[in-house]
Write a protein that holds these residues in place. Structure first.
Motif, PDB file in Angstrom:
ATOM      1  N   GLU A 172       0.807  -1.222   0.000  1.00 49.68           N
ATOM      2  CA  GLU A 172       0.000   0.000   0.000  1.00 49.68           C
ATOM      3  C   GLU A 172       0.842   1.275   0.000  1.00 49.68           C
ATOM      4  OE1 GLU A 172      -3.564   2.190   0.008  1.00 49.68           O
ATOM      5  OE2 GLU A 172      -3.329   0.029  -0.192  1.00 49.68           O
ATOM      6  N   ARG A 198       2.498   1.796  -3.295  1.00 50.11           N
ATOM      7  CA  ARG A 198       1.530   2.167  -4.337  1.00 50.11           C
ATOM      8  C   ARG A 198       1.341   3.683  -4.322  1.00 50.11           C
ATOM      9  NH1 ARG A 198      -3.299  -2.182  -3.034  1.00 50.11           N
ATOM     10  NH2 ARG A 198      -1.980  -4.024  -3.132  1.00 50.11           N
ATOM     11  N   LEU A 199       1.114   4.209  -3.103  1.00 49.53           N
ATOM     12  CA  LEU A 199       0.917   5.656  -2.963  1.00 49.53           C
ATOM     13  C   LEU A 199       2.167   6.423  -3.384  1.00 49.53           C
ATOM     14  CD1 LEU A 199      -0.970   5.659   0.452  1.00 49.53           C
ATOM     15  CD2 LEU A 199      -1.941   6.063  -1.822  1.00 49.53           C
ATOM     16  N   GLN A 200       3.335   5.907  -3.014  1.00 50.58           N
ATOM     17  CA  GLN A 200       4.594   6.550  -3.390  1.00 50.58           C
ATOM     18  C   GLN A 200       4.758   6.576  -4.909  1.00 50.58           C
ATOM     19  OE1 GLN A 200       6.667   8.200  -1.429  1.00 50.58           O
ATOM     20  NE2 GLN A 200       7.809   8.760  -3.243  1.00 50.58           N
ATOM     21  N   MET A 201       4.376   5.500  -5.569  1.00 54.56           N
ATOM     22  CA  MET A 201       4.473   5.431  -7.025  1.00 54.56           C
ATOM     23  C   MET A 201       3.538   6.462  -7.670  1.00 54.56           C
ATOM     24  SD  MET A 201       3.871   2.070  -9.333  1.00 54.56           S
ATOM     25  CE  MET A 201       3.829   2.118 -11.095  1.00 54.56           C
ATOM     26  N   ILE A 202       2.323   6.555  -7.162  1.00 53.67           N
ATOM     27  CA  ILE A 202       1.364   7.535  -7.694  1.00 53.67           C
ATOM     28  C   ILE A 202       1.906   8.942  -7.523  1.00 53.67           C
ATOM     29  CG2 ILE A 202      -0.922   8.561  -7.334  1.00 53.67           C
ATOM     30  CD1 ILE A 202      -1.860   5.669  -6.577  1.00 53.67           C
ATOM     31  N   LYS A 203       2.410   9.237  -6.326  1.00 52.13           N
ATOM     32  CA  LYS A 203       2.945  10.578  -6.057  1.00 52.13           C
ATOM     33  C   LYS A 203       4.151  10.888  -6.943  1.00 52.13           C
ATOM     34  CE  LYS A 203       1.481  10.724  -1.241  1.00 52.13           C
ATOM     35  NZ  LYS A 203       1.927  10.636   0.156  1.00 52.13           N
ATOM     36  N   SER A 204       5.014   9.916  -7.138  1.00 50.29           N
ATOM     37  CA  SER A 204       6.212  10.158  -7.945  1.00 50.29           C
ATOM     38  C   SER A 204       5.844  10.405  -9.412  1.00 50.29           C
ATOM     39  CB  SER A 204       7.208   9.009  -7.827  1.00 50.29           C
ATOM     40  OG  SER A 204       6.745   7.856  -8.466  1.00 50.29           O
ATOM     41  N   PHE A 205       4.825   9.719  -9.917  1.00 49.02           N
ATOM     42  CA  PHE A 205       4.391   9.940 -11.296  1.00 49.02           C
ATOM     43  C   PHE A 205       3.830  11.353 -11.462  1.00 49.02           C
ATOM     44  CE2 PHE A 205       3.693   5.661 -13.567  1.00 49.02           C
ATOM     45  CZ  PHE A 205       4.834   5.144 -13.015  1.00 49.02           C
ATOM     46  N   ILE A 206       3.047  11.779 -10.497  1.00 49.07           N
ATOM     47  CA  ILE A 206       2.427  13.099 -10.582  1.00 49.07           C
ATOM     48  C   ILE A 206       3.485  14.194 -10.497  1.00 49.07           C
ATOM     49  CG2 ILE A 206       0.887  14.703  -9.415  1.00 49.07           C
ATOM     50  CD1 ILE A 206      -0.755  12.202  -8.528  1.00 49.07           C
TER      51      ILE A 206
END
Length: 186
Positions: free
Chosen positions: A171, A174-182
């Motif tokens: 979890e 997942r959040l870290q990946m979303i933040k890094s993409f943004i």
């Protein structure tokens, strides 16, 4: 024009008179014409019946339906019991007690993925940390960096039916990946 009910999601579909009937449900995207029922026996004696049902369905099916049957049954017809490796241990062990324990564990899990191999619900077995050693990240030009940064953790799931193991991103990662993409895309 009379509304139709999708056999998959039970949504009412009203067709546009100019376009005509829908081939796929606009709500769940399932095929409307190809709704079929399959009866799958879970006993070993019924494996021959399963093969007969497969062969009868396959012979009567159109090319598109035949592809669907191959996807459902696999290249060769086999019963669900042949996918369940655990069944071969039934003579020496109490599989009913095993199934009860599995159900109890599943009831306590927050996330319950389905096994890609036999469709049983999978048990959360723990997490695995992946450090930089042995992992080569791929740089994506769109985000100007790696898709996944090390270290990260994966959830490990094991199937109680066929003992396949699957992984998914934990979890927090997942959040870290979303933040890094943004942030990288901005």
């Amino acid at each position: 024009m009379e509304p139709t009910v999708c056999p998959w999601c039970q949504s009412e579909i009203v067709w546009d008179e100019e376009i005509g009937p829908e081939e796929h449900c606009p709500h769940c995207a399932n095929e409307l014409k190809g709704y079929r029922t399959l009866n799958i026996a879970l006993e070993d004696e019924d494996a021959e019946k399963d093969a007969e049902v497969y062969e009868a369905d396959y012979e009567e099916a159109s090319d598109e339906e035949a592809d669907d049957l191959r996807r459902i049954w696999g290249a060769e017809p086999e019963s669900m019991s042949t996918l369940r490796t655990v069944d071969k241990y039934g003579e020496d062990h109490d599989l009913f007690a095993f199934e009860e324990a599995v159900e109890g564990i599943l009831d306590e899990q927050e996330e319950v993925p389905e096994c890609l191999h036999c469709r049983e619900y999978m048990l959360f077995a723990g997490t695995q940390r992946v450090s930089g050693e042995g992992f080569q990240p791929v740089n994506a030009p769109l985000i100007q960096g790696p898709v996944l940064q090390t270290p990260y953790e994966m959830n490990v799931y094991v199937c109680p039916g066929c003992f396949q193991v699957q992984y998914n991103l934990a979890e927090n990662d997942r959040l870290q990946m979303i933040k890094s993409f943004i942030h990288k895309k901005e």
